[in-house]
Design a protein around this motif. Structure first.
Motif, PDB file in Angstrom:
ATOM      1  N   THR A 115       0.811  -1.225   0.000  1.00  0.00           N
ATOM      2  CA  THR A 115       0.000   0.000   0.000  1.00  0.00           C
ATOM      3  C   THR A 115       0.845   1.277   0.000  1.00  0.00           C
ATOM      4  OG1 THR A 115      -0.207  -0.285   2.389  1.00  0.00           O
ATOM      5  CG2 THR A 115      -2.052  -1.046   1.037  1.00  0.00           C
ATOM      6  N   GLY A 116       2.167   1.129   0.032  1.00  0.00           N
ATOM      7  CA  GLY A 116       3.035   2.279  -0.209  1.00  0.00           C
ATOM      8  C   GLY A 116       3.115   3.269   0.943  1.00  0.00           C
ATOM      9  N   SER A 117       3.456   4.508   0.574  1.00  0.00           N
ATOM     10  CA  SER A 117       3.643   5.561   1.579  1.00  0.00           C
ATOM     11  C   SER A 117       2.994   6.841   1.074  1.00  0.00           C
ATOM     12  CB  SER A 117       5.137   5.792   1.815  1.00  0.00           C
ATOM     13  OG  SER A 117       5.733   6.332   0.652  1.00  0.00           O
ATOM     14  N   THR A 128      11.302   2.952  -6.084  1.00  0.00           N
ATOM     15  CA  THR A 128      10.577   2.057  -6.973  1.00  0.00           C
ATOM     16  C   THR A 128      11.381   0.816  -7.319  1.00  0.00           C
ATOM     17  OG1 THR A 128       9.176   3.744  -7.904  1.00  0.00           O
ATOM     18  CG2 THR A 128       9.682   1.895  -9.334  1.00  0.00           C
ATOM     19  N   HIS A 129      12.653   1.017  -7.724  1.00  0.00           N
ATOM     20  CA  HIS A 129      13.423  -0.158  -8.154  1.00  0.00           C
ATOM     21  C   HIS A 129      13.637  -1.129  -7.013  1.00  0.00           C
ATOM     22  CE1 HIS A 129      16.149   3.323  -7.398  1.00  0.00           C
ATOM     23  NE2 HIS A 129      16.756   2.451  -6.611  1.00  0.00           N
ATOM     24  N   GLN A 130      13.738  -0.608  -5.764  1.00  0.00           N
ATOM     25  CA  GLN A 130      13.959  -1.512  -4.645  1.00  0.00           C
ATOM     26  C   GLN A 130      12.671  -2.291  -4.345  1.00  0.00           C
ATOM     27  OE1 GLN A 130      17.088  -1.142  -4.327  1.00  0.00           O
ATOM     28  NE2 GLN A 130      17.385  -2.887  -2.964  1.00  0.00           N
ATOM     29  N   ALA A 177       3.208  18.916  -5.704  1.00  0.00           N
ATOM     30  CA  ALA A 177       4.484  19.425  -6.227  1.00  0.00           C
ATOM     31  C   ALA A 177       4.796  18.839  -7.595  1.00  0.00           C
ATOM     32  CB  ALA A 177       5.607  19.094  -5.260  1.00  0.00           C
ATOM     33  N   THR A 178       4.312  17.639  -7.861  1.00  0.00           N
ATOM     34  CA  THR A 178       4.606  17.023  -9.162  1.00  0.00           C
ATOM     35  C   THR A 178       3.472  17.219 -10.170  1.00  0.00           C
ATOM     36  OG1 THR A 178       3.740  14.927  -8.337  1.00  0.00           O
ATOM     37  CG2 THR A 178       6.132  15.239  -8.220  1.00  0.00           C
ATOM     38  N   SER A 179       2.271  17.589  -9.686  1.00  0.00           N
ATOM     39  CA  SER A 179       1.145  17.652 -10.633  1.00  0.00           C
ATOM     40  C   SER A 179       0.579  19.062 -10.791  1.00  0.00           C
ATOM     41  CB  SER A 179       0.029  16.689 -10.179  1.00  0.00           C
ATOM     42  OG  SER A 179      -0.451  17.085  -8.911  1.00  0.00           O
ATOM     43  N   GLY A 186       7.678  -3.220  -0.842  1.00  0.00           N
ATOM     44  CA  GLY A 186       7.687  -1.839  -1.328  1.00  0.00           C
ATOM     45  C   GLY A 186       7.832  -0.850  -0.172  1.00  0.00           C
ATOM     46  N   ASP A 187       7.452   0.388  -0.431  1.00  0.00           N
ATOM     47  CA  ASP A 187       7.633   1.456   0.571  1.00  0.00           C
ATOM     48  C   ASP A 187       7.117   1.051   1.946  1.00  0.00           C
ATOM     49  OD1 ASP A 187       8.628   3.079  -1.419  1.00  0.00           O
ATOM     50  OD2 ASP A 187       7.257   4.749  -1.036  1.00  0.00           O
ATOM     51  N   VAL A 188       6.009   0.303   1.975  1.00  0.00           N
ATOM     52  CA  VAL A 188       5.313   0.034   3.238  1.00  0.00           C
ATOM     53  C   VAL A 188       6.193  -0.707   4.248  1.00  0.00           C
ATOM     54  CG1 VAL A 188       4.224  -2.195   2.640  1.00  0.00           C
ATOM     55  CG2 VAL A 188       2.989  -0.546   4.077  1.00  0.00           C
TER      56      VAL A 188
HETATM   57  C1  LIG Z   1       8.149  13.180  -5.548  1.00  0.00           C
HETATM   58  C2  LIG Z   1       8.696  11.780  -5.528  1.00  0.00           C
HETATM   59  C3  LIG Z   1       9.615  11.388  -6.483  1.00  0.00           C
HETATM   60  C4  LIG Z   1      10.119  10.097  -6.487  1.00  0.00           C
HETATM   61  N1  LIG Z   1      11.027   9.759  -7.437  1.00  0.00           N
HETATM   62  C5  LIG Z   1      11.533   8.508  -7.456  1.00  0.00           C
HETATM   63  C6  LIG Z   1      12.474   8.131  -8.438  1.00  0.00           C
HETATM   64  O1  LIG Z   1      12.885   8.917  -9.285  1.00  0.00           O
HETATM   65  N2  LIG Z   1      12.938   6.859  -8.435  1.00  0.00           N
HETATM   66  C7  LIG Z   1      12.522   5.958  -7.487  1.00  0.00           C
HETATM   67  O2  LIG Z   1      12.989   4.809  -7.520  1.00  0.00           O
HETATM   68  N3  LIG Z   1      11.622   6.289  -6.546  1.00  0.00           N
HETATM   69  C8  LIG Z   1      11.112   7.538  -6.505  1.00  0.00           C
HETATM   70  N4  LIG Z   1      10.189   7.871  -5.564  1.00  0.00           N
HETATM   71  C9  LIG Z   1       9.719   6.826  -4.636  1.00  0.00           C
HETATM   72  C10 LIG Z   1       8.653   5.946  -5.322  1.00  0.00           C
HETATM   73  O3  LIG Z   1       7.595   6.759  -5.778  1.00  0.00           O
HETATM   74  C11 LIG Z   1       8.136   4.903  -4.347  1.00  0.00           C
HETATM   75  O4  LIG Z   1       9.241   4.204  -3.795  1.00  0.00           O
HETATM   76  C12 LIG Z   1       7.223   3.915  -5.045  1.00  0.00           C
HETATM   77  O5  LIG Z   1       6.113   4.553  -5.624  1.00  0.00           O
HETATM   78  C13 LIG Z   1       6.737   2.873  -4.025  1.00  0.00           C
HETATM   79  O6  LIG Z   1       5.996   1.901  -4.683  1.00  0.00           O
HETATM   80  P1  LIG Z   1       4.921   1.036  -3.880  1.00  0.00           P
HETATM   81  O7  LIG Z   1       4.315   0.122  -4.875  1.00  0.00           O
HETATM   82  O8  LIG Z   1       5.530   0.482  -2.665  1.00  0.00           O
HETATM   83  O9  LIG Z   1       3.826   2.086  -3.372  1.00  0.00           O
HETATM   84  P2  LIG Z   1       2.945   3.155  -4.161  1.00  0.00           P
HETATM   85  O10 LIG Z   1       3.544   3.542  -5.441  1.00  0.00           O
HETATM   86  O11 LIG Z   1       2.662   4.211  -3.137  1.00  0.00           O
HETATM   87  O12 LIG Z   1       1.621   2.368  -4.507  1.00  0.00           O
HETATM   88  C14 LIG Z   1       0.739   1.934  -3.488  1.00  0.00           C
HETATM   89  C15 LIG Z   1      -0.615   1.705  -4.115  1.00  0.00           C
HETATM   90  O13 LIG Z   1      -1.465   1.112  -3.136  1.00  0.00           O
HETATM   91  C16 LIG Z   1      -2.765   1.674  -3.259  1.00  0.00           C
HETATM   92  N5  LIG Z   1      -3.451   1.485  -1.973  1.00  0.00           N
HETATM   93  C17 LIG Z   1      -3.091   1.993  -0.766  1.00  0.00           C
HETATM   94  N6  LIG Z   1      -3.941   1.546   0.185  1.00  0.00           N
HETATM   95  C18 LIG Z   1      -4.840   0.753  -0.432  1.00  0.00           C
HETATM   96  C19 LIG Z   1      -5.950  -0.011   0.016  1.00  0.00           C
HETATM   97  N7  LIG Z   1      -6.284  -0.041   1.305  1.00  0.00           N
HETATM   98  N8  LIG Z   1      -6.662  -0.709  -0.896  1.00  0.00           N
HETATM   99  C20 LIG Z   1      -6.328  -0.695  -2.207  1.00  0.00           C
HETATM  100  N9  LIG Z   1      -5.275  -0.003  -2.692  1.00  0.00           N
HETATM  101  C21 LIG Z   1      -4.546   0.708  -1.810  1.00  0.00           C
HETATM  102  C22 LIG Z   1      -2.483   3.133  -3.580  1.00  0.00           C
HETATM  103  O14 LIG Z   1      -3.607   3.741  -4.173  1.00  0.00           O
HETATM  104  C23 LIG Z   1      -1.292   2.998  -4.536  1.00  0.00           C
HETATM  105  O15 LIG Z   1      -1.728   2.881  -5.863  1.00  0.00           O
HETATM  106  C24 LIG Z   1       9.687   9.166  -5.511  1.00  0.00           C
HETATM  107  C25 LIG Z   1       8.764   9.548  -4.538  1.00  0.00           C
HETATM  108  C26 LIG Z   1       8.268  10.837  -4.530  1.00  0.00           C
HETATM  109  C27 LIG Z   1       7.265  11.236  -3.484  1.00  0.00           C
END
Ligand SMILES: Cc1cc2nc3c(=O)[nH]c(=O)nc-3n(C[C@H](O)[C@H](O)[C@H](O)COP(=O)(O)OP(=O)(O)OC[C@H]3O[C@@H](n4cnc5c(N)ncnc54)[C@H](O)[C@@H]3O)c2cc1C
Length: 493
Positions: A158-160, A335-337, A181-183, A326-328
C-alpha cells in the motif's frame, strides 16, 4: 504443481471469492509481486483504490523526472560553448508541464490495466482491508463489498504518503505535499519549500528552473542529509547559482495564508526570518499507508510501517501468509527496490505454495540481501548525485573501517568532453581487509548512468585487483573508475 483448486475461485454469490494470492495496492511493488505469482501459475487478484501504477507513475518518479529532465538539459546546454548562446529564451514552462502530463499518462491508468490483463492478473478496484487470517474485504466504488480469501498469501503493497509537519492551521494553508508538487498546473512566482531531502531538493531544482523564485527552508544544516556532504554541497552551490535561496538550521514556527485576492502564504521562521510565497511545498518525509487496512484484525498496529524479514514475510503474524513489499516495509523507499523485493517475494510465495524449501543463503533467490548491502539511488538534481552502499558517515556509525578514496571527476578527459567546465567528485569506500568496494558516491553532470557499475562491483564483491581489468572507454566519464583505482593503489604504496 500447485494445488490451485481453480473451480473454487468463484463461489456461489460472487461476493466471496477465493484466489491463491491477494495483493493490496497496485503500485510498482504490487504490480510486480502479482506479475511473479501469476507467472508462477498462482491465481492472483490485485486490489487498487486509486490508479493502477501507484504513486510512482502519476505523482512521483514519472512526473518529477519529466519536470527535471528539461531543467538539467537546459542547465548543461547553457554551459556548452556554441550551444549556450543559441538558448536565447528561458525554458517554456507550459510545454514542460504538458510533457509532464504526457509522461504521467494524463493520470489515466488504461495502459497499466491492459498490462495487468495481459499478465493474467485480476483487478478489483476499491479499498481493501484485512479482516482476519488470509482474508481481505474490498469496499468497491459502485457495489457491495467483496470478500476475498487467499489460499496462500496476502501481500500488502500500500506504499507511503507525504508525512506533513504539525503546523497549526495546516488545511487553511492549502500546502503542496509531494503530489501537488509534481502535478501542479501552473508555475508559482514564489515557492517556499520546507525540507532538505530528495523530494525537497529535486522539486526546488525543477520549479526554480521553470521560473519560480524558490526559498528552501531546512532544519538540517545542509541539503540531502543522507548523501556524502561533498555531493550535497555541489547541489547547493548550483541551486544557489540558479537563484534559489537556501535557509538552513531553521524551521517554520508560524504559517498562514493571507486569503483575499492576495492569497499569499506568510511564514515566520525560528531564526526570526519572514518569507512570503505563493505556494508552500511540504517535503518533510514519508509515512506508511497502513492506518486503514485492517492491521488490527491480525494483531498489528494500524498506521505503522510493516516490519518484514528478508523473505518479505511479516514475522509478527503466525502462519507465513502475510507479506509486505515496497515502501510500506520501509527497507528502501524507491521504486526499483520495491520491484526487486517483489521479484523475491513472488518467488518465496510460489515456492512455499509448491512446498519447496527456501534458499535462505545471502544472495539466494529467496532473500532480499541487496536491501541490506547495496541500495542504489539517483538524485536527479543539478548536478546529479548517484550513490550505492555505505556513505562515510554510515561506515563510521557502524564501526566499519574503510579506506576513503576521492577523485575530482572534472579531471577526467571524458568529463571535460561532456562539459568543458565540468565540476564533480567521486568517492569509493574500500573494505581494507577484503579489498572490495562497500560504498560509492558520484556527484556531477551525467553520473546517473555510472551508478550501476558501482552496484555490480559491490554486489559481486569484485576484488579491487580484478577491477583493474574492467577497462572503461575513452573518453567517457566512466574513466573515473581508473582514476579511483590509481588513487587507491598510490596511497597504499
Ligand atoms: C516526488 C517523488 C519522487 C520520487 N522519485 C523517485 C524516483 O525517481 N525513483 C525511485 O525509484 N523512486 C522515486 N520515488 C519513490 C517511489 O515513488 C516509491 O518508492 C514507489 O512509488 C513505491 O511503490 P509502492 O508500490 O511500494 O507504493 P505506491 O507507489 O505508493 O503504490 C501503493 C498503491 O497502493 C494503493 N493502496 C493503498 N492503500 C490501499 C488499500 N487499502 N486498498 C487498495 N489499494 C490501496 C495506492 O492507491 C497505490 O496505488 C519518488 C517519490 C516521490 C514522493
Amino acid at each position: 504443481m500447485f494445488d490451485t483448486a481453480r473451480d473454487e475461485t468463484t463461489m456461489s454469490d460472487n461476493l466471496s471469492r477465493i484466489y491463491d494470492v491477494v495483493v493490496l495496492g497496485a503500485g510498482p511493488a504490487g504490480e510486480n509481486v502479482a506479475d511473479r505469482t501469476s507467472a508462477a501459475g498462482l491465481r492472483t487478484v490485485i486490489v487498487e483504490s486509486e490508479l493502477v501504477g501507484g504513486e510512482c507513475s502519476y505523482w512521483a518518479c514519472e512526473p518529477s523526472k519529466a519536470l527535471l529532465r528539461p531543467a538539467l538539459l537546459y542547465a548543461e546546454a547553457a554551459r556548452m560553448p556554441g550551444v549556450g548562446a543559441a538558448l536565447a529564451r528561458p525554458i517554456d514552462a507550459g510545454a514542460v508541464l504538458a510533457y509532464r502530463d504526457r509522461m504521467s499518462a494524463d493520470w489515466d491508468d488504461h495502459d497499466q490495466v491492459a498490462w495487468l490483463k495481459s499478465a493474467g492478473i485480476t483487478l478489483l478496484r476499491g479499498h481493501g482491508r484485512i479482516t482476519g487470517e488470509r482474508r481481505v474485504t474490498v469496499e468497491t466504488p459502485d457495489g457491495p463489498a467483496v470478500q476475498l480469501t487467499a489460499r496462500y498469501a496476502v501481500v500488502v503493497c500500500t506504499g507511503s504518503r507525504a508525512a506533513l509537519p504539525p503546523l497549526p492551521g495546516l488545511d487553511s494553508l492549502r500546502p503542496w505535499p509531494s503530489r501537488e508538487a509534481t502535478s501542479a498546473r501552473a508555475v508559482p512566482s514564489r515557492l517556499a519549500v520546507l525540507g532538505a531531502g530528495v523530494v525537497a531538493t529535486e522539486m526546488a531544482t525543477a520549479w526554480q528552473a521553470l521560473g519560480s523564485r524558490v526559498t528552501l527552508i531546512a532544519r538540517e544544516s545542509r541539503l540531502l542529509p543522507r548523501v556524502e556532504p561533498f555531493a550535497a554541497e555541489l547541489v547547493a552551490e548550483r541551486l544557489r547559482g540558479a537563484g534559489a535561496e537556501l535557509r538552513f538550521g531553521t524551521t517554520v514556527t508560524h504559517a498562514e495564508r493571507a486569503g483575499g485576492p492576495d492569497d499569499t502564504v506568510h511564514l515566520t521562521l525560528a531564526d526570526g526570518g519572514r518569507i512570503i510565497a505563493d505556494e508552500l511545498l511540504l517535503a518533510t518525509g514519508r509515512g506508511p499507508r497502513t492506518e486503514d487496512i485492517g492491521l488490527e484484525s491480525v494483531g498489528l498496529i494500524p498506521g505503522q510501517w510493516l516490519h518484514t524479514d528478508d523473505t518479505f514475510t511479516v514475522p509478527a503474524v503466525a502462519g507465513e501468509w502475510l507479506y509486505a513489499v515496497g515502501d510500506v516495509n520501509r527497507r528502501g523507499l524507491l521504486t526499483h527496490q520495491g520491484k526487486y523485493q517483489a521479484r523475491i517475494a513472488g518467488a518465496v510465495i510460489a515456492d512455499r505454495a509448491r512446498g519447496s524449501a527456501l534458499d535462505r543463503e545471502p544472495w539466494g533467490r529467496h532473500l532480499g540481501t541487496a536491501d541490506l548491502m547495496a541500495v542504489p539511488q539517483v538524485v536527479f538534481t543539478d548536478p546529479e548525485v548517484a550513490a550505492v552502499g555505505l556513505t562515510t558517515e554510515e561506515a563510521e556509525r557502524a564501526g566499519r573501517p574503510v579506506d576513503v578514496v576521492d577523485y575530482d571527476i572534472g579531471r577526467v578527459a571524458g568529463a571535460l568532453q561532456y562539459l568543458p567546465d565540468y565540476r564533480g567528485q567521486a568517492r569509493i569506500l574500500v573494505d581494507p581487509d577484503r579489498r572490495v568496494i562497500v560504498g560509492a558516491t558520484f556527484a556531477g553532470p551525467g553520473v546517473a548512468e555510472l551508478l550501476h557499475s558501482a552496484t555490480v562491483a559491490i554486489i559481486g564483491e569484485i576484488p579491487i585487483d580484478r577491477l583493474w581489468h574492467a577497462v572503461p572507454s575513452f573518453p567517457s566519464i566512466s574513466e573515473i573508475w581508473l582514476r579511483l583505482l590509481e588513487t587507491y593503489r598510490d596511497r597504499r604504496r
